[in-house]
Design an enzyme around this catalytic site. Structure first.
Site, PDB file in Angstrom:
ATOM      1  N   LYS A  13     -18.683  26.327   1.962  1.00  0.00           N
ATOM      2  CA  LYS A  13     -18.500  24.999   2.558  1.00  0.00           C
ATOM      3  C   LYS A  13     -19.241  23.896   1.791  1.00  0.00           C
ATOM      4  CE  LYS A  13     -20.339  26.187   6.356  1.00  0.00           C
ATOM      5  NZ  LYS A  13     -20.740  27.518   6.720  1.00  0.00           N
ATOM      6  N   ARG A  88     -21.106  23.769  15.578  1.00  0.00           N
ATOM      7  CA  ARG A  88     -21.330  25.210  15.562  1.00  0.00           C
ATOM      8  C   ARG A  88     -21.281  25.803  16.967  1.00  0.00           C
ATOM      9  NH1 ARG A  88     -24.329  25.129  10.285  1.00  0.00           N
ATOM     10  NH2 ARG A  88     -24.328  27.267   9.540  1.00  0.00           N
ATOM     11  N   ARG A 122     -27.496  33.071  -4.392  1.00  0.00           N
ATOM     12  CA  ARG A 122     -27.435  31.615  -4.310  1.00  0.00           C
ATOM     13  C   ARG A 122     -28.790  30.985  -4.630  1.00  0.00           C
ATOM     14  NH1 ARG A 122     -25.040  28.683   0.938  1.00  0.00           N
ATOM     15  NH2 ARG A 122     -26.747  29.602   2.116  1.00  0.00           N
ATOM     16  N   ARG A 155     -33.194  29.969  -0.782  1.00  0.00           N
ATOM     17  CA  ARG A 155     -33.437  29.604   0.617  1.00  0.00           C
ATOM     18  C   ARG A 155     -34.092  30.762   1.345  1.00  0.00           C
ATOM     19  NH1 ARG A 155     -27.931  27.054   2.930  1.00  0.00           N
ATOM     20  NH2 ARG A 155     -28.617  28.300   4.704  1.00  0.00           N
ATOM     21  N   ARG A 166     -27.228  35.537  10.553  1.00  0.00           N
ATOM     22  CA  ARG A 166     -26.405  34.328  10.486  1.00  0.00           C
ATOM     23  C   ARG A 166     -24.921  34.660  10.606  1.00  0.00           C
ATOM     24  NH1 ARG A 166     -28.448  32.526   5.115  1.00  0.00           N
ATOM     25  NH2 ARG A 166     -26.707  31.103   5.130  1.00  0.00           N
TER      26      ARG A 166
HETATM   27  P1  ADP Z   1     -24.912  28.250   6.177  1.00  0.00           P
HETATM   28  O1  ADP Z   1     -25.120  28.535   4.731  1.00  0.00           O
HETATM   29  O2  ADP Z   1     -25.310  29.368   7.088  1.00  0.00           O
HETATM   30  O3  ADP Z   1     -23.591  27.638   6.490  1.00  0.00           O
HETATM   31  P2  ADP Z   1     -26.374  25.771   6.737  1.00  0.00           P
HETATM   32  O4  ADP Z   1     -27.072  25.304   5.517  1.00  0.00           O
HETATM   33  O5  ADP Z   1     -25.166  25.027   7.190  1.00  0.00           O
HETATM   34  O6  ADP Z   1     -26.095  27.309   6.523  1.00  0.00           O
HETATM   35  O7  ADP Z   1     -27.399  25.848   7.986  1.00  0.00           O
HETATM   36  C1  ADP Z   1     -28.626  26.512   7.865  1.00  0.00           C
HETATM   37  C2  ADP Z   1     -29.278  26.683   9.244  1.00  0.00           C
HETATM   38  O8  ADP Z   1     -29.486  25.398   9.880  1.00  0.00           O
HETATM   39  C3  ADP Z   1     -28.466  27.478  10.277  1.00  0.00           C
HETATM   40  O9  ADP Z   1     -28.641  28.878  10.128  1.00  0.00           O
HETATM   41  C4  ADP Z   1     -29.077  26.940  11.600  1.00  0.00           C
HETATM   42  O10 ADP Z   1     -30.344  27.492  11.844  1.00  0.00           O
HETATM   43  C5  ADP Z   1     -29.271  25.466  11.289  1.00  0.00           C
HETATM   44  N1  ADP Z   1     -28.081  24.661  11.645  1.00  0.00           N
HETATM   45  C6  ADP Z   1     -27.275  23.992  10.765  1.00  0.00           C
HETATM   46  N2  ADP Z   1     -26.290  23.349  11.415  1.00  0.00           N
HETATM   47  C7  ADP Z   1     -26.440  23.608  12.736  1.00  0.00           C
HETATM   48  C8  ADP Z   1     -25.728  23.244  13.936  1.00  0.00           C
HETATM   49  N3  ADP Z   1     -24.632  22.470  13.909  1.00  0.00           N
HETATM   50  N4  ADP Z   1     -26.195  23.705  15.129  1.00  0.00           N
HETATM   51  C9  ADP Z   1     -27.280  24.474  15.180  1.00  0.00           C
HETATM   52  N5  ADP Z   1     -27.996  24.870  14.102  1.00  0.00           N
HETATM   53  C10 ADP Z   1     -27.597  24.451  12.898  1.00  0.00           C
END
Ligand code: ADP
Ligand code: ZN
Length: 217
Positions: A13, A88, A122, A155, A166
């Protein structure tokens, strides 16, 4: 065009959204990037979300919704946007609906084995947040960002145990949102990847072609 880019962790994404941003001249709101930025700067928001992010759990809706509203308010009326990492939960989707109209869902379908491979290799730029992959999207110089010269890091939630959590959170809490958008008949542009070496450019070109067909690009 107002879009949501949707898919499991590691489905690409962020990588695609940052490329679509320059190709389509839209804004991107990336929830994970916002949280990581705040963690790095040790802001009060950063301190509130730290425990959740590091464990791979969702940050509580009221915090996330607040952050979304603040960032949406900064986008000029005439400009489109892509949301990455929001919504989410169903609650987050419902709140979004009250504020803006979503024209399209950009859905990324990627098999689990590719996700695990990608996430474990990554790397992120410490300064600008650009995403690399030491196996597939390498920087020109090892560990250094091509764009800004910043150092790359892994990360803390890209560790195997947290990755598994996750993916589980995505399946249980986030993927049911898709049904909601299907019922609302929001258009979908679906990208399916079956090989580890499909380049981001290939995916992005296809997304743009599909958006042109439905007059959104
Ligand atoms: P991913 O690579 O899992 O798509 P992101 O970088 O989008 O990860 O998000 C990393 C973390 O930030 C998630 O695992 C969560 O803890 C938090 N997070 C991000 N967006 C949201 C959301 N919309 N609602 C709740 N938690 C979120
Ligand atoms: Zn950088």
């Amino acid at each position: 065009m107002n879009a949501i880019i949707f898919g499991a962790p590691g489905s690409g994404k962020g990588t695609y959204a940052s490329r679509l941003k320059s190709r389509l001249d839209v804004e991107v709101i990336a929830m994970g990037d916002i949280f990581r930025e705040n963690l790095k700067e040790d802001t009060s928001l950063g301190r509130k979300v730290k425990g959740y992010v590091e464990k791979g759990l969702l940050v509580p809706d009221e915090i996330v919704i607040d952050v979304l509203k603040q960032h949406l308010a900064k986008i000029p009326k005439e400009k489109g946007f892509i949301l990455d990492g929001y919504p989410r939960t169903i609650e987050q989707a419902m709140t979004l609906e009250k504020i803006v109209k979503i024209d399209v869902i950009l859905l990324q379908l990627v098999p689990d084995w590719i996700i695990v491979e990608r996430l474990s290799s990554r790397r992120i730029c410490q300064s600008c947040g650009a995403v690399y992959n030491i196996r597939f999207i390498k920087p020109i110089v090892d560990n250094i960002c091509d764009k800004c010269g910043g150092l790359l890091y892994q990360r803390s939630d890209d560790k195997p145990e947290v990755i598994k959590r996750r993916i589980k959170v995505y399946e249980e809490q986030t993927s049911p949102i898709l049904r909601h958008y299907k019922e609302k008949t929001t258009p979908f542009v679906v990208s399916s990847i079956t090989a580890l070496d499909t380049s981001p450019e290939t995916v992005v070109d296809t997304i743009i072609k599909e958006l042109e067909k439905i007059k959104l690009a």
